[in-house]
Design a protein around this motif. Structure first.
Motif, PDB file in Angstrom:
ATOM      1  N   MET A 157       0.834  -1.158   0.000  1.00  0.00           N
ATOM      2  CA  MET A 157       0.000   0.000   0.000  1.00  0.00           C
ATOM      3  C   MET A 157       0.887   1.232   0.000  1.00  0.00           C
ATOM      4  O   MET A 157       1.837   1.305   0.761  1.00  0.00           O
ATOM      5  N   ILE A 158       0.582   2.190  -0.831  1.00  0.00           N
ATOM      6  CA  ILE A 158       1.257   3.483  -0.856  1.00  0.00           C
ATOM      7  C   ILE A 158       0.256   4.520  -0.371  1.00  0.00           C
ATOM      8  O   ILE A 158      -0.865   4.585  -0.861  1.00  0.00           O
ATOM      9  N   THR A 159       0.679   5.331   0.611  1.00  0.00           N
ATOM     10  CA  THR A 159      -0.247   6.272   1.227  1.00  0.00           C
ATOM     11  C   THR A 159       0.461   7.542   1.668  1.00  0.00           C
ATOM     12  O   THR A 159       1.670   7.551   1.855  1.00  0.00           O
TER      13      THR A 159
ATOM     14  N   LYS B  36      -1.951  -3.619  14.466  1.00  0.00           N
ATOM     15  CA  LYS B  36      -2.776  -4.716  13.955  1.00  0.00           C
ATOM     16  C   LYS B  36      -2.079  -5.569  12.898  1.00  0.00           C
ATOM     17  O   LYS B  36      -2.656  -6.525  12.400  1.00  0.00           O
ATOM     18  N   GLN B  37      -0.843  -5.203  12.548  1.00  0.00           N
ATOM     19  CA  GLN B  37      -0.081  -5.888  11.506  1.00  0.00           C
ATOM     20  C   GLN B  37      -0.821  -5.913  10.162  1.00  0.00           C
ATOM     21  O   GLN B  37      -0.732  -6.883   9.412  1.00  0.00           O
ATOM     22  N   THR B  38      -1.547  -4.845   9.886  1.00  0.00           N
ATOM     23  CA  THR B  38      -2.234  -4.713   8.609  1.00  0.00           C
ATOM     24  C   THR B  38      -2.284  -3.249   8.203  1.00  0.00           C
ATOM     25  O   THR B  38      -2.487  -2.403   9.076  1.00  0.00           O
ATOM     26  N   PRO B  39      -2.074  -2.907   6.988  1.00  0.00           N
ATOM     27  CA  PRO B  39      -1.601  -3.761   5.905  1.00  0.00           C
ATOM     28  C   PRO B  39      -0.163  -4.205   6.164  1.00  0.00           C
ATOM     29  O   PRO B  39       0.560  -3.576   6.920  1.00  0.00           O
ATOM     30  N   LYS B  40       0.220  -5.291   5.550  1.00  0.00           N
ATOM     31  CA  LYS B  40       1.533  -5.893   5.779  1.00  0.00           C
ATOM     32  C   LYS B  40       2.665  -5.052   5.201  1.00  0.00           C
ATOM     33  O   LYS B  40       3.750  -5.003   5.764  1.00  0.00           O
ATOM     34  N   LYS B  41       2.432  -4.431   4.057  1.00  0.00           N
ATOM     35  CA  LYS B  41       3.483  -3.671   3.366  1.00  0.00           C
ATOM     36  C   LYS B  41       2.989  -2.250   3.125  1.00  0.00           C
ATOM     37  O   LYS B  41       1.998  -2.042   2.443  1.00  0.00           O
ATOM     38  N   VAL B  42       3.715  -1.280   3.731  1.00  0.00           N
ATOM     39  CA  VAL B  42       3.285   0.111   3.658  1.00  0.00           C
ATOM     40  C   VAL B  42       4.444   0.984   3.185  1.00  0.00           C
ATOM     41  O   VAL B  42       5.557   0.877   3.703  1.00  0.00           O
TER      42      VAL B  42
ATOM     43  N   LEU C  65      10.273  -9.266  -1.184  1.00  0.00           N
ATOM     44  CA  LEU C  65      10.482 -10.620  -0.663  1.00  0.00           C
ATOM     45  C   LEU C  65      10.158 -10.718   0.832  1.00  0.00           C
ATOM     46  O   LEU C  65       9.952 -11.811   1.348  1.00  0.00           O
ATOM     47  N   LYS C  66      10.113  -9.586   1.500  1.00  0.00           N
ATOM     48  CA  LYS C  66       9.792  -9.584   2.930  1.00  0.00           C
ATOM     49  C   LYS C  66       8.293  -9.780   3.129  1.00  0.00           C
ATOM     50  O   LYS C  66       7.494  -9.352   2.317  1.00  0.00           O
ATOM     51  N   GLU C  67       7.940 -10.406   4.225  1.00  0.00           N
ATOM     52  CA  GLU C  67       6.529 -10.620   4.542  1.00  0.00           C
ATOM     53  C   GLU C  67       5.844  -9.313   4.934  1.00  0.00           C
ATOM     54  O   GLU C  67       4.668  -9.106   4.656  1.00  0.00           O
ATOM     55  N   SER C  68       6.614  -8.436   5.585  1.00  0.00           N
ATOM     56  CA  SER C  68       6.036  -7.202   6.092  1.00  0.00           C
ATOM     57  C   SER C  68       7.108  -6.116   6.112  1.00  0.00           C
ATOM     58  O   SER C  68       8.274  -6.393   6.392  1.00  0.00           O
ATOM     59  N   PHE C  69       6.709  -4.875   5.825  1.00  0.00           N
ATOM     60  CA  PHE C  69       7.617  -3.737   5.971  1.00  0.00           C
ATOM     61  C   PHE C  69       6.838  -2.439   6.063  1.00  0.00           C
ATOM     62  O   PHE C  69       5.687  -2.351   5.656  1.00  0.00           O
TER      63      PHE C  69
END
Length: 67
Positions: A1-3, A15-21, A50-54
């Motif tokens: 997600m780009i914000t 909340k660990q969401t979204p995973k990628k910001v 490649l990362k699960e979350s960032f």
């Protein structure tokens, strides 16, 4: 997600969401300047896929990854 919305930082870490910001902290700039900045950091951003979350913040001067 780009914000540009800072609320996503809180939900990402709480909340660990979204995973990628990708938080854009650039103020009012032209579309061409925005594209230039994304082109400057594109290889780094792609390496994160490649990362699960960032969570990263992009400014005119730097890109910051917050763990």
């Amino acid at each position: 997600m780009i914000t540009k919305d800072s609320d996503f930082k809180d939900t990402h870490f709480i909340k660990q969401t979204p995973k990628k910001v990708i938080k854009v902290a650039l103020g009012n700039i032209s579309n061409n300047d925005l594209l230039d900045i994304f082109e400057k950091y594109l290889s780094f951003i792609l390496s994160l896929t490649l990362k699960e979350s960032f969570y990263i913040e992009i400014s005119k001067e730097q890109i910051i990854m917050i763990d």
